[in-house]
Design a protein around this motif. Sequence first.
Motif, PDB file in Angstrom:
ATOM      1  N   ASN A  50       0.819  -1.207   0.000  1.00 36.61           N
ATOM      2  CA  ASN A  50       0.000   0.000   0.000  1.00 36.61           C
ATOM      3  C   ASN A  50       0.856   1.261   0.000  1.00 36.61           C
ATOM      4  O   ASN A  50       0.590   2.201  -0.748  1.00 36.61           O
ATOM      5  CB  ASN A  50      -0.948  -0.016   1.204  1.00 36.61           C
ATOM      6  N   LEU A  63      -4.466   9.246  -1.232  1.00 31.10           N
ATOM      7  CA  LEU A  63      -5.157   8.360  -0.301  1.00 31.10           C
ATOM      8  C   LEU A  63      -5.566   7.070  -0.991  1.00 31.10           C
ATOM      9  O   LEU A  63      -5.860   7.067  -2.186  1.00 31.10           O
ATOM     10  CB  LEU A  63      -6.410   9.055   0.240  1.00 31.10           C
ATOM     11  N   THR A  64      -5.605   5.997  -0.232  1.00 31.40           N
ATOM     12  CA  THR A  64      -6.083   4.726  -0.754  1.00 31.40           C
ATOM     13  C   THR A  64      -7.602   4.735  -0.705  1.00 31.40           C
ATOM     14  O   THR A  64      -8.187   4.960   0.351  1.00 31.40           O
ATOM     15  CB  THR A  64      -5.540   3.551   0.072  1.00 31.40           C
ATOM     16  N   ARG A  65      -8.223   4.491  -1.857  1.00 32.09           N
ATOM     17  CA  ARG A  65      -9.682   4.459  -1.920  1.00 32.09           C
ATOM     18  C   ARG A  65     -10.203   3.043  -1.734  1.00 32.09           C
ATOM     19  O   ARG A  65     -11.199   2.812  -1.065  1.00 32.09           O
ATOM     20  CB  ARG A  65     -10.152   5.031  -3.250  1.00 32.09           C
ATOM     21  N   SER A  66      -9.532   2.076  -2.365  1.00 30.19           N
ATOM     22  CA  SER A  66      -9.946   0.685  -2.219  1.00 30.19           C
ATOM     23  C   SER A  66      -8.757  -0.226  -2.499  1.00 30.19           C
ATOM     24  O   SER A  66      -7.768   0.190  -3.090  1.00 30.19           O
ATOM     25  CB  SER A  66     -11.104   0.351  -3.168  1.00 30.19           C
ATOM     26  N   ARG A  94      -7.385   9.580 -10.356  1.00 37.02           N
ATOM     27  CA  ARG A  94      -7.538   8.229  -9.793  1.00 37.02           C
ATOM     28  C   ARG A  94      -6.550   7.313 -10.502  1.00 37.02           C
ATOM     29  O   ARG A  94      -6.423   7.340 -11.720  1.00 37.02           O
ATOM     30  CB  ARG A  94      -8.961   7.729 -10.008  1.00 37.02           C
ATOM     31  N   GLU A 114      -6.634   1.134  -5.586  1.00 36.63           N
ATOM     32  CA  GLU A 114      -7.098   2.360  -6.210  1.00 36.63           C
ATOM     33  C   GLU A 114      -6.682   3.483  -5.271  1.00 36.63           C
ATOM     34  O   GLU A 114      -7.108   3.541  -4.118  1.00 36.63           O
ATOM     35  CB  GLU A 114      -8.610   2.372  -6.395  1.00 36.63           C
ATOM     36  N   VAL A 115      -5.801   4.330  -5.756  1.00 37.46           N
ATOM     37  CA  VAL A 115      -5.357   5.471  -4.963  1.00 37.46           C
ATOM     38  C   VAL A 115      -5.792   6.732  -5.683  1.00 37.46           C
ATOM     39  O   VAL A 115      -5.887   6.771  -6.917  1.00 37.46           O
ATOM     40  CB  VAL A 115      -3.829   5.451  -4.716  1.00 37.46           C
ATOM     41  N   VAL A 116      -6.090   7.753  -4.894  1.00 41.12           N
ATOM     42  CA  VAL A 116      -6.621   8.987  -5.465  1.00 41.12           C
ATOM     43  C   VAL A 116      -5.826  10.181  -4.971  1.00 41.12           C
ATOM     44  O   VAL A 116      -5.382  10.228  -3.828  1.00 41.12           O
ATOM     45  CB  VAL A 116      -8.118   9.179  -5.132  1.00 41.12           C
ATOM     46  N   ARG A 117      -5.666  11.122  -5.865  1.00 37.29           N
ATOM     47  CA  ARG A 117      -5.114  12.417  -5.497  1.00 37.29           C
ATOM     48  C   ARG A 117      -6.225  13.117  -4.733  1.00 37.29           C
ATOM     49  O   ARG A 117      -7.349  13.235  -5.217  1.00 37.29           O
ATOM     50  CB  ARG A 117      -4.744  13.188  -6.750  1.00 37.29           C
ATOM     51  N   ALA A 118      -5.927  13.564  -3.517  1.00 42.93           N
ATOM     52  CA  ALA A 118      -6.948  14.188  -2.680  1.00 42.93           C
ATOM     53  C   ALA A 118      -7.406  15.499  -3.303  1.00 42.93           C
ATOM     54  O   ALA A 118      -6.620  16.193  -3.955  1.00 42.93           O
ATOM     55  CB  ALA A 118      -6.406  14.439  -1.290  1.00 42.93           C
TER      56      ALA A 118
END
Length: 136
Positions: A50, A63-66, A94, A114-118
């Motif tokens: 992660n 941040l990790t979304r899923s 994403r 799935e990581v996202v730019r905050a």
Amino acid sequence: VIALDMAEVIGEILEMVPETSGSSLLEIGAEHVFQRTQIARGHHIFAQANSLAVAMIPFDVVLTRSAEVKYLRPVRLGERLYCKGNVIHKEDGRYMVKVKTKAGLATVFEGRFEVVRAPQSVADHKLGGLKREISR
């Protein structure tokens, strides 16, 4: 690595091509295993993968979304885990990052993160807090 402090990365970063690929190495020590069985706790294996997925994305707040993960075999004290990550899709801030962790030739863990730019508001909040700390 922008989104994490290097002390927050689990394992040692070996290579990094932002938004493309990366790898890390984690040696399983006594602090990573159950004392009775000498088998690594799963959250350490997950954390290596992660943190690599997050570290590959070059923004202030990621941040990790899923996550979808599979533990393929137990990892034991003294094994060295080589984790390789690749961005397989990116769209609108994403990123889908596929990771594979090996101990020697054996694959011990696989995952898709799935990581996202905050959103900027979250990043501004984080940086605002930092500015308040500096001004004290």
